[in-house]
Design an enzyme around this catalytic site. Structure first.
Site, mmCIF file in Angstrom:
data_model
loop_
_atom_site.group_PDB
_atom_site.id
_atom_site.type_symbol
_atom_site.label_atom_id
_atom_site.label_comp_id
_atom_site.label_asym_id
_atom_site.label_seq_id
_atom_site.Cartn_x
_atom_site.Cartn_y
_atom_site.Cartn_z
ATOM 1 N N GLU A 91 0.830 -1.198 0.000
ATOM 2 C CA GLU A 91 0.000 0.000 0.000
ATOM 3 C C GLU A 91 0.868 1.253 0.000
ATOM 4 O O GLU A 91 1.964 1.257 0.558
ATOM 5 C CB GLU A 91 -0.937 0.011 1.216
ATOM 6 N N CYS A 111 6.437 -6.284 7.331
ATOM 7 C CA CYS A 111 7.492 -5.665 8.140
ATOM 8 C C CYS A 111 7.954 -6.636 9.212
ATOM 9 O O CYS A 111 7.125 -7.248 9.893
ATOM 10 C CB CYS A 111 6.986 -4.380 8.787
ATOM 11 N N CYS A 118 1.087 -1.252 15.131
ATOM 12 C CA CYS A 118 1.167 -1.102 13.676
ATOM 13 C C CYS A 118 0.569 -2.305 12.964
ATOM 14 O O CYS A 118 0.984 -3.445 13.193
ATOM 15 C CB CYS A 118 2.622 -0.909 13.257
ATOM 16 N N GLY A 158 6.991 -1.439 6.163
ATOM 17 C CA GLY A 158 8.380 -1.858 6.221
ATOM 18 C C GLY A 158 9.293 -0.884 6.942
ATOM 19 O O GLY A 158 8.939 0.262 7.218
ATOM 20 N N SER A 190 11.912 7.391 7.659
ATOM 21 C CA SER A 190 11.470 7.106 9.025
ATOM 22 C C SER A 190 11.972 5.727 9.432
ATOM 23 O O SER A 190 11.800 4.754 8.697
ATOM 24 C CB SER A 190 9.943 7.150 9.102
ATOM 25 N N SER A 213 11.329 6.731 14.996
ATOM 26 C CA SER A 213 10.124 6.258 15.684
ATOM 27 C C SER A 213 10.534 5.731 17.054
ATOM 28 O O SER A 213 10.932 4.572 17.187
ATOM 29 C CB SER A 213 9.447 5.164 14.852
ATOM 30 N N LEU A 214 10.409 6.562 18.068
ATOM 31 C CA LEU A 214 10.898 6.213 19.401
ATOM 32 C C LEU A 214 9.815 5.569 20.265
ATOM 33 O O LEU A 214 9.984 4.460 20.771
ATOM 34 C CB LEU A 214 11.456 7.466 20.087
ATOM 35 N N HIS A 215 8.728 6.287 20.489
ATOM 36 C CA HIS A 215 7.497 5.750 21.102
ATOM 37 C C HIS A 215 7.563 5.433 22.597
ATOM 38 O O HIS A 215 6.532 5.099 23.186
ATOM 39 C CB HIS A 215 7.004 4.507 20.357
ATOM 40 N N ASN A 289 -3.595 5.296 16.272
ATOM 41 C CA ASN A 289 -4.716 5.076 15.367
ATOM 42 C C ASN A 289 -5.281 3.677 15.554
ATOM 43 O O ASN A 289 -4.542 2.742 15.876
ATOM 44 C CB ASN A 289 -4.268 5.279 13.914
ATOM 45 N N CYS A 331 -1.037 6.772 10.245
ATOM 46 C CA CYS A 331 0.155 6.141 10.817
ATOM 47 C C CYS A 331 -0.184 4.803 11.464
ATOM 48 O O CYS A 331 -1.071 4.710 12.311
ATOM 49 C CB CYS A 331 0.759 7.083 11.856
#
Length: 343
Positions: A91, A111, A118, A158, A190, A213-215, A289, A331
């Site tokens: 996508e 991924c 995700c 990915g 990213s 992308s730490l999060h 999300n 996201c």
């Protein structure tokens, strides 16, 4: 037969001249492909029939097959489901802003990182995309929508730095003035953080933007959200980012998906500010999300409180405006459809 979209400018010139054609023929071909979105040599009318026949014997120009397209009723964000030549699917997303059009593109089928918030990781990992398949996403979207893409974010399906060579080559192609002609500072990679690749990226001479992308602010929490953290700790990743910044001078964006009750506590905000202290960074706060997992967004009050703590500690931060969530294009919402194994 070679995929022409896999070739750098220099490689295409070498291939064309090796066939006995003049060097400038490469520029003519690229004008048809990248500007006119033509992927059939028979339509390249400023080439002789003999040259067209010769090129058809040696090259293919595979754009992607569109399986499905969804358009957000909220903001016009458009999500594309593409079929690759081996039957696998990916996508891509086109996002519309008042002053620009941004493409969010994929670098892998699935991924291997498997972040818990995700959708892509839930579907598993099949393979890396080729350079040509990465580039073809841009060309195929532009042809489908008849619009020029000005910004590219490698934030689709990915982990770009786990498909390093093809990602870097695709960036050079998309940036080249006779190919994609997209400004290098309009391209963003990213990554969840692959330390050696972040350092290698600093040596490439590509002035791309980098987003991490730490999060989570601690290894204990990040281990749960991003399983790859068990291999590469926050300390290792941030050390690599500091090396990257010393070599490039560039500011790095920190992506932080906020999940209610998991990484949105006031203590998390304070710890995040502490570990990012004295770094040239900007924090993008992203309310989680919806995916198949039962994860909830923080309240608006909590989002603002989290942001306020960062600002009070000298950390630039903003809450990202959501785009395309009604069509699962936001996201963390891209996922595999109709996987076919290549084994």
């Amino acid at each position: 037969m070679k995929n022409l979209l896999d070739l750098s400018y220099e490689e295409l010139v070498a291939e064309v001249t090796s066939l006995g054609l003049e060097r400038y023929r490469a520029d003519q071909i690229l004008d048809w492909v990248f500007n006119k979105k033509v992927n059939n040599f028979d339509e390249m009318t400023n080439l002789s029939k003999q040259h067209r026949a010769l090129l058809k014997e040696h090259f293919s120009i595979p754009f992607l097959k569109l399986l499905d397209k969804k358009v957000s009723r909220i903001d016009g964000t458009t999500k594309f489901l593409w079929e690759l030549e081996d039957g696998n699917t990916i996508e891509s997303v086109m996002l519309f802003h008042p002053d620009r059009i941004t493409a969010c593109i994929s670098t892998q089928v699935g991924c291997p990182v498997k972040c818990i918030f995700c959708a892509t990781g839930m579907s598993g990992f099949v393979r890396n995309l080729t350079t040509g398949e990465i580039v073809a996403q841009i060309l195929s979207m532009e042809r489908e929508e008849k619009k020029k893409i000005g910004n590219v974010v490698y934030m689709g399906m990915g982990e770009p730095l786990l498909n390093y060579e093809n990602t870097i080559k695709s960036i050079r192609i998309l940036n080249h003035k006779k190919m994609g002609n997209i400004g290098i500072r309009r391209i963003t990679i990213s990554t969840v953080g692959i330390p050696d690749r972040i350092i290698q990226l600093a040596e490439e001479g590509l002035d791309v933007k980098l987003a991490l992308s730490l999060h989570a602010p601690t290894n204990f929490k990040r281990d749960q959200l991003v399983p790859l953290n068990k291999k590469y700790s926050i300390e290792e990743i941030l050390n690599a980012v500091k090396i990257y910044q010393r070599k490039t001078g560039n500011r790095v964006t920190i992506e932080y998906v906020l999940i209610r009750g998991i990484n949105d506590e006031i203590s998390d905000a304070k710890k995040l500010a502490e570990i990012l202290k004295n770094m040239k960074i900007f924090v993008n706060l992203i309310p989680v999300n919806p995916t198949a997992e039962d994860l909830k967004k923080p309240s608006r009050e909590r989002l603002l409180a989290f942001k306020r703590i960062l600002l009070e500690n000298g950390i630039e931060a903003e809450i990202r405006r959501e785009k395309g969530s009604d069509i699962e294009a936001a996201c963390g919402q891209l996922r595999l459809k109709r996987i076919k194994s290549t084994s």
